[in-house]
Design a protein around this motif. Structure first.
Motif, PDB file in Angstrom:
ATOM      1  N   ILE A 201       0.957  -1.136   0.019  1.00 50.07           N
ATOM      2  CA  ILE A 201       0.020   0.103  -0.035  1.00 50.07           C
ATOM      3  C   ILE A 201       0.866   1.343  -0.128  1.00 50.07           C
ATOM      4  O   ILE A 201       0.691   2.356  -0.870  1.00 50.07           O
ATOM      5  N   VAL A 202       2.001   1.213   0.855  1.00 48.43           N
ATOM      6  CA  VAL A 202       2.709   2.436   1.030  1.00 48.43           C
ATOM      7  C   VAL A 202       3.356   2.687  -0.503  1.00 48.43           C
ATOM      8  O   VAL A 202       3.501   3.801  -1.042  1.00 48.43           O
TER       9      VAL A 202
ATOM     10  N   SER B 240      -2.458  -1.737  13.945  1.00 51.72           N
ATOM     11  CA  SER B 240      -0.940  -1.897  13.548  1.00 51.72           C
ATOM     12  C   SER B 240      -0.785  -1.575  11.930  1.00 51.72           C
ATOM     13  O   SER B 240       0.377  -0.869  11.430  1.00 51.72           O
ATOM     14  N   THR B 241      -1.924  -1.886  11.104  1.00 51.92           N
ATOM     15  CA  THR B 241      -1.606  -1.219   9.713  1.00 51.92           C
ATOM     16  C   THR B 241      -1.926   0.215   9.769  1.00 51.92           C
ATOM     17  O   THR B 241      -0.841   0.722   8.891  1.00 51.92           O
TER      18      THR B 241
ATOM     19  N   GLU C  53      -1.676  13.034   4.801  1.00 56.28           N
ATOM     20  CA  GLU C  53      -2.714  13.344   5.927  1.00 56.28           C
ATOM     21  C   GLU C  53      -3.378  12.138   5.690  1.00 56.28           C
ATOM     22  O   GLU C  53      -4.401  12.144   4.804  1.00 56.28           O
ATOM     23  N   LEU C  54      -3.666  11.345   6.706  1.00 53.19           N
ATOM     24  CA  LEU C  54      -4.633  10.326   6.811  1.00 53.19           C
ATOM     25  C   LEU C  54      -5.953  10.698   7.423  1.00 53.19           C
ATOM     26  O   LEU C  54      -5.923  11.179   8.604  1.00 53.19           O
TER      27      LEU C  54
ATOM     28  N   LEU D 241       1.214   2.668   8.000  1.00 51.21           N
ATOM     29  CA  LEU D 241       0.996   3.717   7.121  1.00 51.21           C
ATOM     30  C   LEU D 241       1.095   5.293   7.467  1.00 51.21           C
ATOM     31  O   LEU D 241       1.828   5.892   6.570  1.00 51.21           O
ATOM     32  N   SER D 242       0.789   5.457   8.548  1.00 46.75           N
ATOM     33  CA  SER D 242       1.032   6.727   9.072  1.00 46.75           C
ATOM     34  C   SER D 242       2.424   6.987   9.245  1.00 46.75           C
ATOM     35  O   SER D 242       3.070   8.159   9.175  1.00 46.75           O
ATOM     36  N   ALA D 243       3.314   5.944   9.526  1.00 44.42           N
ATOM     37  CA  ALA D 243       4.606   6.269   9.621  1.00 44.42           C
ATOM     38  C   ALA D 243       5.564   6.384   8.512  1.00 44.42           C
ATOM     39  O   ALA D 243       6.553   7.032   8.106  1.00 44.42           O
TER      40      ALA D 243
END
Length: 378
Positions: free
Chosen positions: A95-96, A117-118, A130-131, A122-124
């Motif tokens: 996804i990244v 955890s996912t 911006e999520l 993704l955030s990191a």
């Protein structure tokens, strides 16, 4: 396989759904969305597999999956780009990589569906993106309103379920167990063309009927004069029905006959109030107040009903606290119940389509008291 007109029309249907979602996102100035709930990926693309996510923007439609599904995706989702991850590549990592190529500043995601955890990964790793949590948008804004195909599939799911009860009633014997009755329902639904049960069926004899979400066991029909059957069918396109009938296999007590009368009256009052613009909390109140007026208020402890579709519990919801408002195209259940611990329970449930003029009861299995009192056999 060659493309058919059905395939083309299906692709168009899914594209229209994606366009509606993009419009909702654009209204909030969000350029794209990561869809992670399998049922929502299916709703937006037609893909029937699992372990796959959808990336959607105005310019890109990408399903991130793995090699198990390459051929299936090509057949079910023509025209949609695929990111087939390597066996050494985890889904969040894929996804990244796929998202990074889209150069997005914002990305909506299903915060009610995505595991923590996912999200953290993704955030990191999605630097500069911006999520924005938009869990429930697809369910409440899109899936709650059924199109003509979905309505037709639900009608078929209702037909299959009703065929199941018709056969069960014909073969019911005093020695039959709850488990055997549940199996008879499933066998009939599959025999007549269903994919299977919409959910694990509830078959509860006697005081077991007072347990709203009971699982069938080895109690025999002859052990009490009452059996509650809550069941539904699933079509091969994954649409579902949900119906409940309470059968009297012997002479009912005066108490349970009265309970049945009250539940049926409450259900009919609620169904009569279904129309576009009606508040779901008001519909719930119609049934709940009647049950309370008849002295059984504390024995009705769950919501009046819910939407059905690709999942057995969808939007909208009937409850005292619901803020949902009915709209044409919604398909809902209405299922009041009274449960007397140690004695038995009664629930009556039907599937209802909200129409432009009011409503249509899709399930037609009789529910009047006389029809529920079985003659002969059990």
């Amino acid at each position: 396989m060659p493309k058919t007109s059905t395939t083309k029309s299906s692709s168009s249907r899914y594209a229209q759904r994606r366009d509606k979602l993009l419009k909702l996102l654009q209204e909030e100035n969000i350029p794209g969305m990561l869809v992670t709930a399998e049922v929502n990926v299916s709703y937006l693309t037609g893909f029937t597999g699992d372990s796959s996510y959808l990336l959607l923007t105005k310019d890109a439609v990408i399903i991130v999956s793995d090699s198990r599904y390459t051929t299936q995706l090509e057949e079910e989702c023509p025209g949609i780009d695929l990111y087939i991850r390597k066996v050494t590549e985890q889904l969040p990592e894929a996804i990244v990589k796929a998202t990074g190529k889209l150069k997005l500043s914002k990305l909506a995601y299903e915060d009610s569906r995505l595991v923590v955890s996912t999200y953290q990964k993704l955030s990191a790793e999605l630097q500069g993106v911006e999520l924005v949590g938009k869990g429930g948008m697809i369910e409440s804004k899109l899936r709650s309103i059924k199109d003509a195909m979905e309505i037709a599939e639900t009608r078929e799911a209702v037909r299959l379920a009703e065929k199941g009860l018709e056969v069960l009633r014909a073969v019911l014997t005093p020695e039959m167990t709850e488990l055997e009755a549940a199996w008879e329902l499933e066998r009939t639904i599959r025999r007549f063309g269903g994919r299977g049960m919409a959910f694990p069926p509830i078959v509860g004899v006697g005081d077991r009927a007072a347990l709203p979400h009971y699982y069938p066991q080895q109690y025999q029909i002859r052990e009490a004069p009452l059996v509650l059957v809550d069941w539904g069918a699933e079509t091969f396109s994954r649409y579902r029905s949900d119906i409940t009938r309470t059968l009297f296999t012997g002479k009912p007590t005066k108490k349970m006959a009265d309970v049945y009368r009250v539940v049926l009256e409450a259900q009919e009052l609620a169904i009569a109030g279904i129309r576009p613009g009606a508040r779901c909390s008001d519909i719930d109140s119609l049934a709940r107040q009647h049950i309370a007026k008849c002295g059984y208020g504390k024995y009705f402890g769950h919501g009046l009903g819910h939407g059905i579709g690709l999942e057995i519990h969808e939007q909208p919801r009937f409850s005292p606290t619901s803020e949902d408002v009915l709209q044409p195209g919604m398909i809902v259940t209405v299922e009041p119940g009274i449960y007397l611990a140690g004695r038995g329970g009664v629930r009556i449930e039907d599937d209802i389509l909200v129409t432009t003029e009011g409503h249509e009861v899709l399930s037609t299995t009789p529910k009047d008291f006389e029809s529920m009192c079985l003659v002969g056999g059990a």
